[in-house]
Motif scaffolding. Structure first.
Motif, PDB file in Angstrom:
ATOM      1  N   GLU A   1       0.793  -1.222   0.000  1.00 40.35           N
ATOM      2  CA  GLU A   1       0.000   0.000   0.000  1.00 40.35           C
ATOM      3  C   GLU A   1       0.833   1.284   0.000  1.00 40.35           C
ATOM      4  O   GLU A   1       0.409   2.294  -0.575  1.00 40.35           O
ATOM      5  CB  GLU A   1      -0.922   0.019   1.224  1.00 40.35           C
ATOM      6  CG  GLU A   1      -1.892  -1.121   1.240  1.00 40.35           C
ATOM      7  CD  GLU A   1      -2.517  -1.326   2.600  1.00 40.35           C
ATOM      8  OE1 GLU A   1      -2.458  -0.416   3.448  1.00 40.35           O
ATOM      9  OE2 GLU A   1      -3.082  -2.411   2.807  1.00 40.35           O
ATOM     10  N   VAL A   2       1.982   1.270   0.621  1.00 38.45           N
ATOM     11  CA  VAL A   2       2.778   2.494   0.785  1.00 38.45           C
ATOM     12  C   VAL A   2       3.167   3.119  -0.551  1.00 38.45           C
ATOM     13  O   VAL A   2       2.934   4.314  -0.759  1.00 38.45           O
ATOM     14  CB  VAL A   2       4.011   2.239   1.676  1.00 38.45           C
ATOM     15  CG1 VAL A   2       4.920   3.464   1.722  1.00 38.45           C
ATOM     16  CG2 VAL A   2       3.566   1.850   3.081  1.00 38.45           C
ATOM     17  N   PRO A   3       3.751   2.368  -1.487  1.00 38.60           N
ATOM     18  CA  PRO A   3       4.104   3.022  -2.745  1.00 38.60           C
ATOM     19  C   PRO A   3       2.878   3.466  -3.550  1.00 38.60           C
ATOM     20  O   PRO A   3       2.943   4.459  -4.277  1.00 38.60           O
ATOM     21  CB  PRO A   3       4.931   1.987  -3.511  1.00 38.60           C
ATOM     22  CG  PRO A   3       4.667   0.691  -2.855  1.00 38.60           C
ATOM     23  CD  PRO A   3       4.259   0.984  -1.443  1.00 38.60           C
ATOM     24  N   ARG A   4       1.761   2.777  -3.410  1.00 39.49           N
ATOM     25  CA  ARG A   4       0.531   3.216  -4.094  1.00 39.49           C
ATOM     26  C   ARG A   4       0.088   4.575  -3.568  1.00 39.49           C
ATOM     27  O   ARG A   4      -0.266   5.459  -4.335  1.00 39.49           O
ATOM     28  CB  ARG A   4      -0.593   2.198  -3.911  1.00 39.49           C
ATOM     29  CG  ARG A   4      -0.440   0.986  -4.769  1.00 39.49           C
ATOM     30  CD  ARG A   4      -1.721   0.171  -4.738  1.00 39.49           C
ATOM     31  NE  ARG A   4      -1.633  -0.948  -5.633  1.00 39.49           N
ATOM     32  CZ  ARG A   4      -1.822  -0.882  -6.947  1.00 39.49           C
ATOM     33  NH1 ARG A   4      -2.115   0.239  -7.525  1.00 39.49           N
ATOM     34  NH2 ARG A   4      -1.717  -1.968  -7.687  1.00 39.49           N
ATOM     35  N   TYR A   5       0.087   4.718  -2.261  1.00 39.20           N
ATOM     36  CA  TYR A   5      -0.298   5.993  -1.657  1.00 39.20           C
ATOM     37  C   TYR A   5       0.677   7.092  -2.093  1.00 39.20           C
ATOM     38  O   TYR A   5       0.265   8.181  -2.500  1.00 39.20           O
ATOM     39  CB  TYR A   5      -0.323   5.884  -0.126  1.00 39.20           C
ATOM     40  CG  TYR A   5      -0.734   7.175   0.537  1.00 39.20           C
ATOM     41  CD1 TYR A   5      -2.068   7.462   0.761  1.00 39.20           C
ATOM     42  CD2 TYR A   5       0.216   8.117   0.903  1.00 39.20           C
ATOM     43  CE1 TYR A   5      -2.455   8.661   1.345  1.00 39.20           C
ATOM     44  CE2 TYR A   5      -0.149   9.318   1.487  1.00 39.20           C
ATOM     45  CZ  TYR A   5      -1.497   9.580   1.702  1.00 39.20           C
ATOM     46  OH  TYR A   5      -1.865  10.776   2.278  1.00 39.20           O
ATOM     47  N   ASN A   6       1.959   6.796  -2.029  1.00 37.31           N
ATOM     48  CA  ASN A   6       2.964   7.787  -2.408  1.00 37.31           C
ATOM     49  C   ASN A   6       2.882   8.143  -3.884  1.00 37.31           C
ATOM     50  O   ASN A   6       3.068   9.306  -4.260  1.00 37.31           O
ATOM     51  CB  ASN A   6       4.363   7.307  -2.041  1.00 37.31           C
ATOM     52  CG  ASN A   6       4.589   7.286  -0.545  1.00 37.31           C
ATOM     53  OD1 ASN A   6       3.917   7.982   0.212  1.00 37.31           O
ATOM     54  ND2 ASN A   6       5.528   6.474  -0.106  1.00 37.31           N
ATOM     55  N   LEU A   7       2.595   7.162  -4.722  1.00 36.66           N
ATOM     56  CA  LEU A   7       2.413   7.428  -6.142  1.00 36.66           C
ATOM     57  C   LEU A   7       1.205   8.337  -6.345  1.00 36.66           C
ATOM     58  O   LEU A   7       1.252   9.285  -7.135  1.00 36.66           O
ATOM     59  CB  LEU A   7       2.247   6.121  -6.926  1.00 36.66           C
ATOM     60  CG  LEU A   7       1.965   6.254  -8.418  1.00 36.66           C
ATOM     61  CD1 LEU A   7       3.026   7.105  -9.121  1.00 36.66           C
ATOM     62  CD2 LEU A   7       1.861   4.867  -9.056  1.00 36.66           C
ATOM     63  N   ALA A   8       0.129   8.080  -5.614  1.00 42.96           N
ATOM     64  CA  ALA A   8      -1.044   8.946  -5.692  1.00 42.96           C
ATOM     65  C   ALA A   8      -0.686  10.379  -5.305  1.00 42.96           C
ATOM     66  O   ALA A   8      -1.158  11.340  -5.923  1.00 42.96           O
ATOM     67  CB  ALA A   8      -2.164   8.411  -4.807  1.00 42.96           C
ATOM     68  N   CYS A   9       0.156  10.539  -4.297  1.00 42.28           N
ATOM     69  CA  CYS A   9       0.608  11.876  -3.892  1.00 42.28           C
ATOM     70  C   CYS A   9       1.351  12.572  -5.033  1.00 42.28           C
ATOM     71  O   CYS A   9       1.091  13.745  -5.332  1.00 42.28           O
ATOM     72  CB  CYS A   9       1.535  11.786  -2.674  1.00 42.28           C
ATOM     73  SG  CYS A   9       0.719  11.327  -1.137  1.00 42.28           S
ATOM     74  N   ALA A  10       2.274  11.853  -5.656  1.00 49.91           N
ATOM     75  CA  ALA A  10       3.041  12.438  -6.758  1.00 49.91           C
ATOM     76  C   ALA A  10       2.137  12.787  -7.931  1.00 49.91           C
ATOM     77  O   ALA A  10       2.291  13.852  -8.552  1.00 49.91           O
ATOM     78  CB  ALA A  10       4.146  11.471  -7.202  1.00 49.91           C
ATOM     79  N   LEU A  11       1.191  11.927  -8.235  1.00 50.51           N
ATOM     80  CA  LEU A  11       0.256  12.189  -9.330  1.00 50.51           C
ATOM     81  C   LEU A  11      -0.632  13.385  -9.018  1.00 50.51           C
ATOM     82  O   LEU A  11      -0.903  14.215  -9.890  1.00 50.51           O
ATOM     83  CB  LEU A  11      -0.594  10.949  -9.601  1.00 50.51           C
ATOM     84  CG  LEU A  11       0.159   9.755 -10.178  1.00 50.51           C
ATOM     85  CD1 LEU A  11      -0.654   8.482 -10.044  1.00 50.51           C
ATOM     86  CD2 LEU A  11       0.538  10.015 -11.635  1.00 50.51           C
ATOM     87  N   ALA A  12      -1.076  13.493  -7.778  1.00 51.28           N
ATOM     88  CA  ALA A  12      -1.902  14.628  -7.375  1.00 51.28           C
ATOM     89  C   ALA A  12      -1.126  15.932  -7.524  1.00 51.28           C
ATOM     90  O   ALA A  12      -1.669  16.940  -8.008  1.00 51.28           O
ATOM     91  CB  ALA A  12      -2.375  14.457  -5.935  1.00 51.28           C
ATOM     92  N   ARG A  13       0.123  15.928  -7.152  1.00 49.76           N
ATOM     93  CA  ARG A  13       0.962  17.128  -7.296  1.00 49.76           C
ATOM     94  C   ARG A  13       1.085  17.547  -8.754  1.00 49.76           C
ATOM     95  O   ARG A  13       1.267  18.721  -9.052  1.00 49.76           O
ATOM     96  CB  ARG A  13       2.351  16.882  -6.720  1.00 49.76           C
ATOM     97  CG  ARG A  13       2.413  16.880  -5.224  1.00 49.76           C
ATOM     98  CD  ARG A  13       2.259  18.277  -4.714  1.00 49.76           C
ATOM     99  NE  ARG A  13       2.493  18.319  -3.278  1.00 49.76           N
ATOM    100  CZ  ARG A  13       2.639  19.431  -2.603  1.00 49.76           C
ATOM    101  NH1 ARG A  13       2.587  20.593  -3.210  1.00 49.76           N
ATOM    102  NH2 ARG A  13       2.834  19.397  -1.314  1.00 49.76           N
TER     103      ARG A  13
END
Length: 85
Positions: free
Chosen positions: A26-38
């Protein structure tokens, strides 16, 4: 690190690579979502978040995470947040 330096395309690539190593992590998925949101990629960010278990803790984490500020008014993002407990 790349994310803190504002290089969201590069951090997103690293997070995507980590996600691909273990799709259930789950951690890289959440972090990827953060980068995509930015980067303003709301639909793709939401798709990544949908793969993370929907919990009240996830909602609280997202609510307090400024990485999601660029997409907070996006319809798909708002609908996703409303679907969380």
């Amino acid at each position: 690190d790349e994310h803190r330096a504002g290089r969201y395309d590069r951090s997103g690539s690293w997070f995507a690579a980590a996600r691909n190593l273990d799709e259930g992590w789950e951690v890289p998925r959440y972090n990827l979502a953060c980068a995509l949101a930015r980067q303003g990629a709301a639909a793709v960010a939401v798709a990544e978040l949908r793969a993370v278990p929907a919990t009240a803790a996830l909602r609280a984490k997202i609510d307090g995470d400024e990485d999601f500020d660029p997409i907070r008014s996006d319809e798909a993002f708002v609908a996703f947040l409303e679907s969380l407990p």
